[in-house]
Design a protein around this motif. Sequence first.
Motif, mmCIF file in Angstrom:
data_model
loop_
_atom_site.group_PDB
_atom_site.id
_atom_site.type_symbol
_atom_site.label_atom_id
_atom_site.label_comp_id
_atom_site.label_asym_id
_atom_site.label_seq_id
_atom_site.Cartn_x
_atom_site.Cartn_y
_atom_site.Cartn_z
ATOM 1 N N PRO A 218 -10.941 -79.543 37.870
ATOM 2 C CA PRO A 218 -10.214 -78.326 38.164
ATOM 3 C C PRO A 218 -11.103 -77.085 38.093
ATOM 4 O O PRO A 218 -12.029 -77.014 37.285
ATOM 5 N N TRP A 221 -9.905 -74.354 33.785
ATOM 6 C CA TRP A 221 -9.133 -75.128 32.801
ATOM 7 C C TRP A 221 -9.211 -74.498 31.408
ATOM 8 O O TRP A 221 -9.153 -75.176 30.390
ATOM 9 N N THR A 223 -6.944 -72.957 29.768
ATOM 10 C CA THR A 223 -5.777 -73.350 28.968
ATOM 11 C C THR A 223 -5.159 -74.648 29.455
ATOM 12 O O THR A 223 -4.079 -75.036 29.004
ATOM 13 N N ASN A 224 -5.833 -75.330 30.340
ATOM 14 C CA ASN A 224 -5.459 -76.696 30.731
ATOM 15 C C ASN A 224 -6.449 -77.624 30.044
ATOM 16 O O ASN A 224 -7.522 -77.912 30.572
ATOM 17 N N ARG A 225 -6.100 -78.088 28.863
ATOM 18 C CA ARG A 225 -7.065 -78.810 28.040
ATOM 19 C C ARG A 225 -7.085 -80.315 28.304
ATOM 20 O O ARG A 225 -7.707 -81.076 27.554
ATOM 21 N N LEU A 226 -6.433 -80.730 29.370
ATOM 22 C CA LEU A 226 -6.366 -82.162 29.673
ATOM 23 C C LEU A 226 -7.731 -82.819 29.853
ATOM 24 O O LEU A 226 -7.909 -83.969 29.434
ATOM 25 N N LEU A 301 -3.226 -78.910 23.278
ATOM 26 C CA LEU A 301 -2.653 -78.684 24.606
ATOM 27 C C LEU A 301 -1.737 -77.461 24.621
ATOM 28 O O LEU A 301 -1.436 -76.921 25.686
ATOM 29 N N CYS A 303 -1.540 -73.995 24.453
ATOM 30 C CA CYS A 303 -2.403 -72.813 24.557
ATOM 31 C C CYS A 303 -1.578 -71.599 24.974
ATOM 32 O O CYS A 303 -0.700 -71.705 25.823
#
Length: 372
Positions: A218, A221, A223-226, A301, A303
């Motif tokens: 992505p 990321w 705050t997209n901690r995937l 996750l 955030c």
Amino acid sequence: MSRNTYSDVASGEVAVHGHLSDHAFLSAILEFEGALADAAAETGHITPEAARDAHAALDSFELDVETVAAASAAGGNPTIPIVAELKKRAGSPAGVHVGATSQDAIDTALVLCLRRAGRALDGLLDEVEALLTQLATTHRDTPVMGRTLGQQALPTTFGVIAAGWLEAVRTSARHLGDTLEALPVQYAGATGNLADTHPFGIEIHDRLAADLGLASRPLVWHTNRLPLVSVGLAAAQVAGAARKIAGDIIASSATEIAELAEATPGGSSSMPHKANPASAVACDGYARRTPGLAATLLDTLDCRWQRGTGSWHAEWQTIREMFATTASAVNRLHASLDGLRVHTETMAQRLTGDNTGHAAEITDLILEGVSQ
């Protein structure tokens, strides 16, 4: 380079752990800064002279972990004092930390550390898989009592048991490898929109990803901690697969069962008659730490807005510790399996039947699937 005695040195090989040390982590931040200066110059956002100034500052920077750690307290992360020092050293600060935010440097540094640690761990797992393949092949037709719910059940073969161990290790190792390969660069600027480098920002981002050998999506990321959580959970699965095997070895090494024994068992400080499955016990101990670390990662996750408040900060040590404990568990599993003594006579004595069903054929199918 090891991080501490028990978690690293006492487990055996420390190649994985060296990539997870504080020194490796902070060095990767510097690596990010150098690659960013190059990418910004390649796109024309900064001049070649500015990039050269940035590299001159990096070349003159002597990393002292304790100094950086102490200076990190004020801003809450190590990028801030590092960048401040680099800008002081550069003739022109224009090529330092171009359009970046602290999280860009830290996340990319973590990704670089994990990718390198993952390659070293993959080598260890290959060796474990080879030992398990040998066990499954050698004992394809070796009958042993199966046990369910802690009690003797029906006969099976030790080959199919070892093949099941192998399948779990291989599956989890492949999954970990896939998540590591998917790890992306982080470069998005203060609020994730690359405002400071517009209209060059996305091109800089993609060049930076290519130069560092990382995925480019992505795109943002923060705050997209995937990406990191997925890798951490995959590492926990590897540790869990190792712990399963260690647990079986420990149970089958019990004096009352004595169907397995480590080649070099551990002793006791007070009971000279003991021959403990020490390597399997240590594997269990290391692997047992990973569920708690996984829970912490899952919690990150959550955030807030465009930057995690504490959730992001909790990842830096947790994800590295997850990899270190997993590597330590794999180290000790390897030691337990290497030369593992399979007491086939004892296994035969406990048999209450001779029908092992399709165990041998299942073993062959598992071995065939793993080899593909």
